[in-house]
Design an enzyme around this catalytic site. Structure first.
Site, PDB file in Angstrom:
ATOM      1  CG  ASP A 478      -2.245   0.638   1.005  1.00 15.86           C
ATOM      2  OD1 ASP A 478      -2.336   1.463   0.082  1.00 15.86           O
ATOM      3  OD2 ASP A 478      -3.190   0.336   1.752  1.00 15.86           O
ATOM      4  CG  ASP A 548      -9.508   2.572  -0.435  1.00 13.14           C
ATOM      5  OD1 ASP A 548      -9.069   1.444  -0.724  1.00 13.14           O
ATOM      6  OD2 ASP A 548      -8.857   3.401   0.232  1.00 13.14           O
TER       7      ASP A 548
HETATM    8  C1  GLA Z   1      -5.730   1.995   2.140  1.00 11.79           C
HETATM    9  C2  GLA Z   1      -6.155   0.851   1.268  1.00 11.79           C
HETATM   10  C3  GLA Z   1      -7.203   0.021   1.986  1.00 11.79           C
HETATM   11  C4  GLA Z   1      -6.649  -0.461   3.305  1.00 11.79           C
HETATM   12  C5  GLA Z   1      -6.176   0.715   4.132  1.00 11.79           C
HETATM   13  C6  GLA Z   1      -5.450   0.261   5.383  1.00 11.79           C
HETATM   14  O1  GLA Z   1      -6.747   2.933   2.294  1.00 11.79           O
HETATM   15  O2  GLA Z   1      -6.615   1.301   0.049  1.00 11.79           O
HETATM   16  O3  GLA Z   1      -7.590  -1.059   1.186  1.00 11.79           O
HETATM   17  O4  GLA Z   1      -5.595  -1.365   3.071  1.00 11.79           O
HETATM   18  O5  GLA Z   1      -5.277   1.538   3.409  1.00 11.79           O
HETATM   19  O6  GLA Z   1      -4.974   1.308   6.138  1.00 11.79           O
END
Ligand code: GLA
Length: 732
Positions: A478, A548
């Site tokens: 990420d 997301d």
């Molecule tokens: C980001 C990612 C999510 C999740 C969060 C965790 O927003 O896109 O899918 O993994 O971080 O903090």
């Protein structure tokens, strides 16, 4: 080989299956002119397109009007400061501070295959036909050599271009702009198409007619960003989804970029893509070489669809690597939307136990397993398992998950550091910052200075130790904030402009180490959803979490835009719980499954807590995935209808390479009184073949391919919100 040089006429011709690209060397000085790029032509005698026999003529015939020539001539790789007043592809500052530059043809080389680009992701030849032309140009005054490279991929109609600058002189100079590609063309009433968005609203298609002057998109965020993609298509005035001329370009790069089009005084277009140039500078000392990222250029005379097919095939065959490239990916369940930070071993195992019974194949432990990470305010950078949450540590958890017959995956955010972390306390200077200024925080975190080797090594050692400690088979990488306050203690004052690009080189090095050291791990990139979804990242990970926003209806536009240039096999898509956490909407569980099937497929919910009727549907969804994933991953993708246009429904189709099978997905977005069935006209089928069509719970029927394409497939009327239907066609 798709490349020829016609010595007498001094013309290079690059041919793919359906396109031709011609470059000419002009006049004694060796100007490199762009002759033609478009639908395939036979012969090479197109030099007249350069208009050198018209006034103002070439400089050797009319030195008095040299400027008129330079400011008009279609340059293959234009430079700054000597009389071409349009946007330059290359801007250089000499040690004395001068910016004038000229480039003259010096030599060329043609070879089969393709070289790697040092430190950068790039396409590779693989199977199929690929040949490369390298043209070396020189600025004798600066002692600078510029190598223009063109790799021709015949089957996919893609030309991969990139540029390297070498300092062969005795003094250093500074590169202020190095575009990866420049293309001069006559304007054909072009409309620019880009993929615009925001967090949780990525990849909405945006069209605007090119106006006179300068226009484009840019990222200064240090990542390619949610807001736009390093991509632009130019659509000729008559181009549509299925017909007309479309040019596409995308950058194999994940950091700052710019894509620009300049419509000039004679209605010509100069089109460029490359590193963002305002924040960039790079000092090249004698003997040093700088490589700009690769640009993927394509031309289609079959509208956007042709471009999409070229890019899908190209990315699947020549960008994505590794074990999972051509394989079904394990169906995963991710605990983020299920638990957020609130989990322990028992909670994860309860999800895994239930999931394994339903056919789900992998548990992914998301954010919150390390350091003291109980919320987003701490511990990034401390990649040690929190044994209070995970009693027995990672080996125990993974062993128990494996015992259930499931694989195990884990989340990292390796590029980041929280101010409240052991790493930051030990090395505050490792965060990107301008000395004396407090850098801006985002999501409570700073970005690590990955332009520094010791930082890259420290991050790597921690990540490697975790991955070695247990049977981890998947990593979600990420990256949750952009870069700003650019300053590095590792760089001298004159080189601070190199930081953003050096940072990307550090990220690429880390990901390369990961895929080399752990070749069996499935890597998925993510950046707050689709904040860094680009061909550069796809070189390391065969899939990227695309948003997301997991709401099935919001995902229609997001996935449609993403699939315009990236293959479905790369698009991270999961079924999540309702009301949806991002938008609060409720949609049928089946519909959520149909939308996620058009991507990598998985779940993002607490399977122990969702309604029993939803849970009961999972085994059937798992079966659909196993039945159709080969087709979805490898087939040709067609957009049939877009909810943004119909306002009623969305529809897409995938057809196998031999046209023997096809899957049609239809999703209703609006219902109302007075409805009737809909006819959707399919694509890509064999006209004379007969297909058995099954789906929507109706009796299978047999229909000819031409009837399905020209008259249409009947989609029955169904009552209910956001109804989804799947139709499977097989040739009989
Ligand atoms: C980001 C990612 C999510 C999740 C969060 C965790 O927003 O896109 O899918 O993994 O971080 O903090």
């Amino acid at each position: 080989m798709g490349i020829a040089y016609f010595e007498k006429d001094r013309i290079f011709k690059l041919d793919t299956l359906h396109t031709s690209y011609l470059i000419g060397i002009v006049d004694e000085e060796g100007f490199l002119g762009h002759i033609y790029y478009g639908k395939k032509v036979s012969g090479h005698e197109l030099g007249y397109l350069l208009r050198t026999d018209e006034p103002p003529f070439v400089p050797s015939r009319n030195e008095r009007d040299r400027l008129s020539f330079l400011d008009k001539f279609p340059m293959e790789y234009p430079v700054h400061g000597t009389g071409d007043f349009r946007e330059a592809a290359l801007r250089v500052r000499s040690k004395e501070g001068h910016k004038a530059c000229t480039l003259a043809y010096a030599s060329h080389e043609i070879f089969s295959g393709k070289k790697a680009i040092q430190g950068l992701p790039a396409s590779f030849a693989g199977e199929g036909s690929c040949a490369t032309l390298e043209i070396t140009c020189r600025d004798a005054h600066l002692g600078m050599e510029v190598v223009l490279s063109y790799s021709v991929f015949e089957e996919e109609d893609v030309i991969a271009r990139h540029v390297e600058v070498v300092n062969r002189g005795a003094e250093g100079f500074c590169l202020e702009k190095v575009a990866s590609m420049s293309l001069d063309m006559d304007n054909r009433g072009f409309t620019a198409l880009t993929l615009h968005g925001a967090w949780a609203r990525e990849c909405h298609m945006q069209r605007r007619a090119l106006g006179k002057g300068y226009q484009g998109i840019v990222s200064r965020r240090g990542i390619s960003g949610h807001q736009d993609h390093p991509f632009m298509a130019l659509m000729a005035a008559d181009a549509t989804r299925e017909s007309g001329e479309v040019y596409g370009v995308q950058l194999v790069y994940s950091g700052n970029y710019e894509v620009r089009a300049e419509v000039g005084q004679f209605d010509t277009v100069r089109w460029q893509i490359g590193l963002e140039s305002e924040d960039f500078s790079w000092t090249l000392e004698p003997g040093e070489r700088f490589a700009a990222p690769e640009a993927l250029l394509t031309y289609s005379h079959r509208g956007l669809e042709g471009m999409t097919h070229s890019y899908h095939d190209f990315i699947r065959r020549h960008i994505i690597r590794g074990k999972y490239r051509d394989r079904k990916r394990p169906i995963l369940i991710n605990n983020w939307e299920a638990t957020y930070f609130d989990f322990d071993t028992e909670k994860l195992l309860s999800i895994a136990r239930e999931a394994s019974k339903l056919g789900i194949e992998m548990l992914v432990m998301d954010d919150g397993w390390f350091g003291n990470r109980r919320d987003e305010h701490r511990s990034l950078g401390d990649w040690r398992v929190n044994e209070e949450k995970l009693k027995g540590g990672l080996p125990y958890l993974v062993q128990e998950v494996n015992r259930l017959g499931m694989k195990f995956g884990i989340w990292f955010e390796p590029e980041m550091v929280s101010p409240d972390s052991d790493l930051y306390r030990a090395h505050p200077d490792w965060a990107i910052a301008v000395p004396g200024r407090t850098p801006s925080m985002a999501r409570g975190q700073y970005v690590l200075d990955l332009s520094r080797r010791e930082v890259v090594d420290c991050v790597w050692d921690q990540v490697e130790a975790v991955l070695k400690s247990a049977n981890v088979e998947y990593v979600k990488w990420d990256m949750n904030r952009p870069l700003c306050d650019l300053g590095s203690l590792g760089l001298p004052a004159g080189r601070q402009g190199e930081l953003a690009h050096r940072y990307m080189l550090g990220v690429y090095e880390l990901q390369e180490r990961l895929v080399t050291r752990f070749p069996d791990i499935l890597l998925e990139n993510c950046s707050s959803g689709g904040g860094r979804f680009d061909a550069g990242m796809l070189y390391y990970s065969p899939q990227i979490w695309c948003s997301d926003d997991t709401d099935a209806i919001e995902r229609l536009a997001i996935q449609e835009g993403t699939a315009l240039i990236y293959p479905l096999s790369a698009i991270g898509a999961h079924v999540s719980d309702c009301p949806n956490h991002a938008v609060g909407r409720s949609t049928p569980f089946e519909t959520r499954g149909y939308v996620a099937l058009a991507g990598t497929f998985g779940y993002e919910l607490d399977v122990t807590r969702i309604p029993q009727e939803d849970r009961d549907i999972i085994p059937a969804q798992v079966a659909l995935y196993h039945k159709y994933n080969d087709l979805i991953r490898e087939g040709d993708y067609y957009r049939i209808a877009s909810a943004a246009e119909t306002h009623l429904y969305d529809c897409w189709q995938v057809v196998s390479g031999d046209r023997g099978e096809s899957l049609v997905t239809w999703i209703q977005v609006l219902c109302g009184p007075g409805r009737q069935s809909h006819m959707v006209r399919l694509k890509g089928l064999e006209p004379c073949a007969r297909y058995r069509v099954e789906g929507a719970g109706e009796e299978p029927i047999e229909v000819s391919g031409d009837a399905l394409m020209y008259a249409g497939l009947r989609i029955p009327d169904r009552k209910g919100d956001f109804v989804g239907m799947l139709f499977y066609l097989v040739r009989v």
